[in-house]
Design an enzyme around this catalytic site. Structure first.
Site, short mmCIF file in Angstrom:
data_model
loop_
_atom_site.label_atom_id
_atom_site.label_comp_id
_atom_site.label_asym_id
_atom_site.label_seq_id
_atom_site.Cartn_x
_atom_site.Cartn_y
_atom_site.Cartn_z
N ARG A 67 31.41 30.20 29.73
CA ARG A 67 31.83 31.19 30.72
C ARG A 67 33.35 31.25 30.81
O ARG A 67 34.04 30.41 30.25
CB ARG A 67 31.20 30.91 32.10
CG ARG A 67 31.35 29.48 32.63
CD ARG A 67 31.52 29.47 34.11
NE ARG A 67 32.69 30.21 34.51
CZ ARG A 67 33.92 29.73 34.45
NH1 ARG A 67 34.15 28.52 34.01
NH2 ARG A 67 34.95 30.47 34.82
N CYS A 99 38.06 30.86 41.85
CA CYS A 99 37.16 30.72 40.70
C CYS A 99 37.76 29.76 39.67
O CYS A 99 38.40 28.76 40.05
CB CYS A 99 36.86 32.10 40.10
SG CYS A 99 35.44 32.07 38.97
N ASP A 108 38.84 39.49 34.66
CA ASP A 108 37.80 39.77 33.67
C ASP A 108 38.07 41.10 33.00
O ASP A 108 37.83 41.26 31.81
CB ASP A 108 36.42 39.76 34.33
CG ASP A 108 36.06 38.35 34.80
OD1 ASP A 108 36.55 37.94 35.86
OD2 ASP A 108 35.34 37.65 34.06
N LYS A 148 36.44 37.62 39.80
CA LYS A 148 35.35 36.99 40.56
C LYS A 148 35.25 37.55 41.97
O LYS A 148 36.26 37.76 42.65
CB LYS A 148 35.59 35.48 40.60
CG LYS A 148 34.51 34.66 41.23
CD LYS A 148 33.16 34.87 40.58
CE LYS A 148 33.24 34.69 39.07
NZ LYS A 148 32.20 35.38 38.32
P1 RI2 Z 1 39.88 33.09 32.08
C1 RI2 Z 1 35.68 34.20 35.12
O1 RI2 Z 1 34.42 34.78 35.08
C2 RI2 Z 1 36.35 34.33 36.47
O2 RI2 Z 1 36.14 35.55 37.11
C3 RI2 Z 1 37.79 34.13 36.02
O3 RI2 Z 1 38.72 34.53 37.00
C4 RI2 Z 1 37.82 35.01 34.78
O4 RI2 Z 1 36.56 34.75 34.15
C5 RI2 Z 1 38.95 34.79 33.85
O5 RI2 Z 1 38.89 33.52 33.25
P2 RI2 Z 1 33.00 33.94 35.04
O6 RI2 Z 1 32.65 33.84 33.56
O7 RI2 Z 1 39.64 33.98 30.90
O8 RI2 Z 1 33.12 32.60 35.68
O9 RI2 Z 1 41.28 33.22 32.60
O10 RI2 Z 1 32.09 34.85 35.76
O11 RI2 Z 1 39.50 31.65 31.79
#
Ligand code: RI2
Length: 327
Positions: free
Chosen positions: A26, A135, A204, A215
């Protein structure tokens, strides 16, 4: 023997699809890198003799990977930047080679971008700062870590980030690096906002008019930061900018259903209740002070310029065909 190789290529894709769907892989950046790598590995272990069949199979797996997380444009861009141009090639060997090169370039470029964002973003953190993050964004956390090593951060406030509680991952990550951290529930954000010097979050998707999709809860944090005149910075690689929004497409907000709100083992507790569980929300540009990209610090209102630069759009939409792969 041949059968085994076929199984191998299907397993590569199903393992990544499952990992992204169940959130063991993720984060907007990580899912894009994982999808790009999976496509490259798939192409290397694909067996067959027809180049056309290979292209069709690649499109099929690309669409399957894309369907796992509808909101993060990073996933779409990672896949497109890996496959772009392969349709013009005439033999399987060249397709394999181009995909391997493009994937390596994408993954290495993403790592370098994060590094550069942390260097640029650190300079935007005043010395002795208390920073809030939400997040678990590696782009934001790398920046916070760099700012801490540069002596700029004294304390990080990490929100719990319901429903999935990615804030726990963030808090542990900070503890492992001996960065002082205070964990709070999401509803305590406004209570603490006046203590903050800066808020740093990830993204995202960034739309052409400068809205940041991140998030769920980010938009409330931004509203609270705006009210208390605390600057809100978004740390995001340029592959999180959405080309499609420039041409009118809306961004679908993923809804993960009741799990995470209600105990999936005890659904009877809430018989008759409806559940809504959007996991992202939209922060408008007027509540964002800056977007820190690997190309520099930009105003959210310049998002369309970044999209044009990154995707090479010079006319109404001449690059369109290249991006039709997944439609
Ligand atoms: P990086 C995550 O999504 C969060 O929303 C976080 O802010 C975003 O991705 C960016 O993350 P999720 O996969 O690419 O937890 O900066 O739903 O690591």
């Amino acid at each position: 023997m041949i059968r085994m190789k076929e199984d191998e290529s299907s397993n590569i894709i199903s393992g990544t699809v499952e990992g992204i769907s169940n959130m063991s892989i993720r984060g907007a950046g990580k899912i894009a890198k994982a999808a790009s790598t999976a496509i490259s590995e798939y192409a290397q272990s694909w067996i067959g003799t027809s180049r056309d069949e290979m292209i069709e199979d690649l499109k099929r797996v690309a669409r399957t990977l894309l369907s796992t997380r509808p909101t993060a444009v990073s996933l779409r861009n990672g896949i497109l930047l890996t496959l772009m141009g392969t349709e013009d090639l005439h033999d399987i060997g060249s397709v394999r080679e181009m995909i391997a090169t493009r994937s390596r370039k994408f993954v290495e470029g993403a790592e370098q971008a994060r590094e550069r964002i942390s260097e640029i973003g650190s300079l935007r953190v005043p010395k002795g700062s208390t920073v809030m993050t939400h997040c678990n964004s590696m782009a934001a956390l790398s920046t916070i870590e760099k700012a801490f090593r540069d002596g700029r951060v004294e304390m990080v406030y990490s929100t719990e980030s319901r429903p999935w509680r990615q804030g726990h991952i963030t808090t542990k990550w900070l503890l492992e690096r001996e960065i002082p951290v205070t964990m709070i529930v999401d509803s305590a954000v406004r209570h603490f906002m006046r203590k903050m010097d800066v808020v740093m979050v990830g993204a995202d998707t960034i739309t052409s008019h400068g809205a940041v999709i991140n998030k769920i809860g980010t938009s409330q944090i931004a509203l609270s930061a705006h009210e208390s005149r605390v600057p809100l910075m978004v740390c995001a690689e340029t592959f999180k900018f959405s080309r499609e929004t420039l041409f009118g497409s809306p961004v679908e907000i993923e809804d993960r259903g009741p799990s995470g709100i209600a105990d999936p083992m005890e659904p009877r507790d809430f018989e008759g209740a409806h559940f809504r569980n959007p996991v992202f929300d939209i922060t408008p540009p007027e509540h964002i002070d800056a977007i820190i990209t690997e190309l520099g610090v930009i105003s959210p209102y310049l998002a369309a310029e970044i999209i044009r630069e990154v995707f090479g759009i010079v006319g109404p939409d001449p690059g369109n065909e290249k991006f039709k792969w997944l439609d």
